[in-house]
Design a protein around this motif. Structure first.
Motif, short mmCIF file in Angstrom:
data_model
loop_
_atom_site.label_atom_id
_atom_site.label_comp_id
_atom_site.label_asym_id
_atom_site.label_seq_id
_atom_site.Cartn_x
_atom_site.Cartn_y
_atom_site.Cartn_z
N THR A 61 -8.23 12.53 -7.81
CA THR A 61 -9.61 13.06 -8.50
C THR A 61 -9.45 14.01 -9.20
OG1 THR A 61 -11.04 13.74 -7.06
CG2 THR A 61 -10.80 11.12 -7.46
N ASP A 62 -8.31 15.02 -9.41
CA ASP A 62 -8.22 15.70 -10.07
C ASP A 62 -7.35 16.59 -11.41
OD1 ASP A 62 -5.50 15.31 -9.30
OD2 ASP A 62 -4.85 17.10 -8.31
N VAL A 63 -7.68 15.03 -11.64
CA VAL A 63 -6.99 15.27 -13.48
C VAL A 63 -8.60 15.45 -14.49
CG1 VAL A 63 -6.08 13.87 -15.05
CG2 VAL A 63 -5.47 13.23 -12.90
N GLY A 64 -8.57 16.87 -14.58
CA GLY A 64 -10.25 17.30 -15.50
C GLY A 64 -9.42 17.59 -16.48
N LEU A 65 -10.34 17.80 -17.55
CA LEU A 65 -9.52 18.28 -18.78
C LEU A 65 -8.31 19.12 -19.50
CD1 LEU A 65 -13.49 18.69 -20.75
CD2 LEU A 65 -10.93 17.36 -21.51
N PRO A 66 -7.20 19.04 -19.25
CA PRO A 66 -6.23 20.16 -19.30
C PRO A 66 -6.77 21.58 -19.96
CG PRO A 66 -5.58 18.48 -21.50
CD PRO A 66 -7.38 18.63 -20.04
N ALA A 67 -5.39 22.56 -20.08
CA ALA A 67 -5.84 23.84 -19.74
C ALA A 67 -6.24 23.83 -21.46
CB ALA A 67 -5.14 24.76 -20.06
N PRO A 76 -2.92 4.54 -14.67
CA PRO A 76 -2.71 5.55 -13.97
C PRO A 76 -2.66 6.96 -14.63
CG PRO A 76 -1.09 4.51 -13.32
CD PRO A 76 -1.62 3.59 -14.18
N PHE A 77 -3.80 8.06 -14.68
CA PHE A 77 -3.96 8.53 -15.41
C PHE A 77 -2.91 10.17 -15.45
CE2 PHE A 77 -8.58 8.70 -14.17
CZ PHE A 77 -9.13 6.99 -15.03
N ARG A 78 -1.78 10.30 -14.97
CA ARG A 78 -0.90 10.94 -15.25
C ARG A 78 -0.33 10.41 -16.23
NH1 ARG A 78 -3.03 13.17 -10.49
NH2 ARG A 78 -3.05 14.97 -10.33
N TRP A 79 0.05 9.13 -15.61
CA TRP A 79 1.10 8.11 -17.24
C TRP A 79 0.84 8.36 -18.52
CZ3 TRP A 79 2.52 3.34 -13.18
CH2 TRP A 79 3.46 3.52 -12.77
N ILE A 80 -0.41 8.18 -18.71
CA ILE A 80 -1.59 8.06 -20.17
C ILE A 80 -0.92 9.14 -20.74
CG2 ILE A 80 -2.90 8.09 -21.12
CD1 ILE A 80 -4.42 6.51 -19.09
N GLY A 81 -1.21 10.30 -20.16
CA GLY A 81 -1.24 11.78 -20.83
C GLY A 81 0.67 11.58 -21.72
N ARG A 82 1.65 11.25 -20.46
CA ARG A 82 3.60 10.96 -21.16
C ARG A 82 3.32 10.08 -21.82
NH1 ARG A 82 4.97 11.00 -14.12
NH2 ARG A 82 3.72 12.94 -14.02
N GLU A 83 5.12 10.28 -22.25
CA GLU A 83 5.76 9.28 -23.25
C GLU A 83 6.10 7.61 -22.96
OE1 GLU A 83 8.87 10.63 -24.81
OE2 GLU A 83 8.14 12.62 -25.47
N TRP A 89 0.98 -1.48 -0.20
CA TRP A 89 -0.55 0.14 0.03
C TRP A 89 1.06 1.34 0.33
CZ3 TRP A 89 -4.40 0.76 -1.57
CH2 TRP A 89 -5.16 0.28 -1.93
N LEU A 90 2.20 1.44 0.42
CA LEU A 90 2.98 2.19 0.82
C LEU A 90 3.56 2.65 -0.93
CD1 LEU A 90 4.38 2.04 3.94
CD2 LEU A 90 3.12 3.60 3.39
N TRP A 91 3.68 1.61 -1.31
CA TRP A 91 4.10 1.32 -3.40
C TRP A 91 2.96 2.01 -3.52
CZ3 TRP A 91 2.57 -0.62 -7.47
CH2 TRP A 91 2.92 -0.54 -8.32
N LEU A 92 1.89 2.03 -3.52
CA LEU A 92 0.81 2.60 -3.92
C LEU A 92 0.30 3.72 -4.07
CD1 LEU A 92 -1.70 -0.51 -4.14
CD2 LEU A 92 -0.55 0.00 -5.84
N LEU A 93 0.84 3.80 -3.08
CA LEU A 93 0.71 4.97 -2.48
C LEU A 93 1.25 6.12 -2.90
CD1 LEU A 93 -1.56 7.39 -0.48
CD2 LEU A 93 0.51 6.65 1.32
N PHE A 94 2.68 6.42 -3.07
CA PHE A 94 3.78 7.05 -3.83
C PHE A 94 3.83 6.84 -4.66
CE2 PHE A 94 3.78 7.31 1.38
CZ PHE A 94 3.46 8.31 1.17
N ALA A 95 3.97 5.46 -5.68
CA ALA A 95 4.85 4.89 -6.39
C ALA A 95 4.15 4.89 -7.69
CB ALA A 95 5.73 3.82 -6.37
N ARG A 96 2.46 4.89 -7.36
CA ARG A 96 1.99 4.32 -8.90
C ARG A 96 0.97 5.83 -9.11
NH1 ARG A 96 1.82 0.14 -12.62
NH2 ARG A 96 -0.08 -0.24 -13.29
N GLY A 97 1.26 6.52 -9.94
CA GLY A 97 1.55 7.54 -10.55
C GLY A 97 0.13 8.70 -9.84
N PHE A 98 0.64 8.62 -8.51
CA PHE A 98 -0.80 9.27 -7.70
C PHE A 98 -2.71 8.58 -7.55
CE2 PHE A 98 2.87 11.53 -6.62
CZ PHE A 98 3.02 11.75 -4.68
N PHE A 99 -2.62 7.70 -8.13
CA PHE A 99 -3.40 6.50 -9.06
C PHE A 99 -4.45 7.03 -8.49
CE2 PHE A 99 -3.03 3.80 -6.03
CZ PHE A 99 -4.75 3.40 -6.05
N TRP A 100 -4.87 7.75 -7.14
CA TRP A 100 -5.79 7.68 -5.95
C TRP A 100 -6.93 8.81 -5.98
CZ3 TRP A 100 -3.73 11.63 -2.78
CH2 TRP A 100 -2.15 11.31 -1.94
#
Length: 390
Positions: free
Chosen positions: A28-34, A194-201, A15-26
């Motif tokens: 919910t502030d990933v809305g449409l980009p600017a 993880p949503f934050r990883w999808i938008g990256r290379e 759980w500590l790995w998921l909390l800090f090393a899984r792209g902050f998957f938890w």
């Protein structure tokens, strides 16, 4: 250290790995980009595959027809062999609601090697190409869009240079079972992708099939939908194909794109998950075994360790289990807030995860009984006939 304490420590470490090393998957502030509105709005064709959707079409299709889009836009509803009057209802709704022009067409039964939905999507894209649109919006028949949805999607794609902009529609949460199961569905999806990883290379790619804006040029380069014609989990397969062809993909949570499909009973939700869960594991028994073990370690061990530790006087096991359970509930709380659900549901996540474990096992059982992935009267029984890339 006792075995219970060791397993509890492993669960907390996970759980500590998921909390800090899984792209902050938890989060919910990933809305449409600017985004900035373009000087000239590109043309868009909306493709809606629909099979026996008369029950929900009245709540979804008018929202597409009413899109406040400054450029040229048109809707193609592809009636995929419906027996409930879906096509006729769509035409009636278009007559009653002014707005974007609507074309209703039928592709006939899919040939071998195609899933029904993707065959319908292919037919819709073929019709749309005659209009030479710059973008395609692929959206399901149960998805209701806010009036500015298409406008926001196109502006985000153009500003960010994305070839795919997809939003995870807010699923219906009304019944008790929906409150227990649905937020967890999105939570588990974000944990896998993880949503934050999808938008990256990188290799992480996913989309939410209910709302996918796709640049037409990227679709041609990635051979969409032909390259994924056999995919049961078509949204993830689409994103992987586009990203694999050099495209850029973005996925986030929607605020004003909603699914109107109800899942009032547990068996409805069970069917939704189990129809494709084993396909997600690529129909591989060892992957299934690892998934079951992983779910048990991460989600079931914490509460069991608390109970077992307290009963046997193993304080360390109970404390470690409680800490893991606390982290688990804490990461789930943002998703519950996103769905406007009470936070007391967060400690119940182990029970919900156990239900998902059973659904996944049932999906494998149905596969080996020859029933395979089934939806709307169609069954894709064998991966060598309909292999999955999702």
């Amino acid at each position: 250290m006792t075995p219970v304490t060791v397993v509890s420590a492993l669960s907390l470490a996970a759980w500590l790995w998921l909390l800090f090393a899984r792209g902050f998957f938890w989060r919910t502030d990933v809305g449409l980009p600017a985004r900035e509105e373009p000087g000239v709005w590109p043309s868009v064709c909306v493709v809606v595959p629909a099979r026996d959707e008369a029950a929900v079409l009245g709540a979804s299709l008018p929202s597409l027809l009413a899109q406040d889009y400054p450029g040229r836009a048109e809707v193609f509803l592809i009636d995929d062999g419906s027996t409930d009057g879906t096509g006729e209802l769509a035409c009636e709704l278009a007559r009653r609601h002014e707005g974007l022009p609507l074309t209703v067409a039928s592709p006939g039964e899919p040939p071998a090697g195609w899933t029904g939905k993707l065959w319908a999507v292919r037919h819709g894209i073929t019709l749309a190409r005659a209009r030479e649109p710059e973008y395609l919006l692929l959206t399901d028949a149960d998805i209701a869009h806010a009036p500015d949805s298409l406008r926001a999607l196109v502006a985000a794609a153009g500003t960010g240079g994305f070839d795919v902009v997809s939003q995870m529609a807010r699923l219906r949460v009304a019944s008790g079972w929906e409150r227990l199961v649905v937020p967890a569905f999105v939570y588990f999806f974000a944990q896998l992708y993880p949503f934050r990883w999808i938008g990256r290379e990188g290799r992480t790619a996913a989309a939410a099939g209910g709302c996918v804006l796709l640049r037409t040029g990227a679709a041609e380069r990635a051979r969409i939908p032909d390259a994924i014609r056999h995919a049961v989990i078509d949204d993830v397969a689409l994103a992987r194909a586009v990203k694999g062809a050099g495209g850029r993909v973005w996925l986030g949570l929607a605020e004003r794109v909603d699914s109107v499909r109800p899942y009032p009973r547990l068996r409805d939700l069970w069917r939704m998950v189990s129809r494709s869960a084993y396909a997600q594991l690529r129909h591989h028994p060892l992957v299934l075994a690892g998934t079951v073990a992983g779910l048990a370690l991460v989600y079931l061990v914490p509460p069991l360790a608390v109970v077992a530790g307290a009963a046997r006087g193993e304080t360390a096991a109970a404390v470690l289990g409680a800490a893991a359970w606390l982290v688990m509930a804490g990461t789930y709380a943002p998703m519950l807030r996103h769905y406007r659900q009470p936070l007391w549901l967060a400690p119940l996540l182990p029970f919900t995860a156990f239900l998902y474990l059973l659904m996944t096992v049932d999906s494998a059982v149905q596969h080996y009984r020859g029933r395979g992935a089934a939806w709307k009267g169609r069954t894709y029984a064998r991966p060598d006939v309909v292999p999955d890339e999702g």
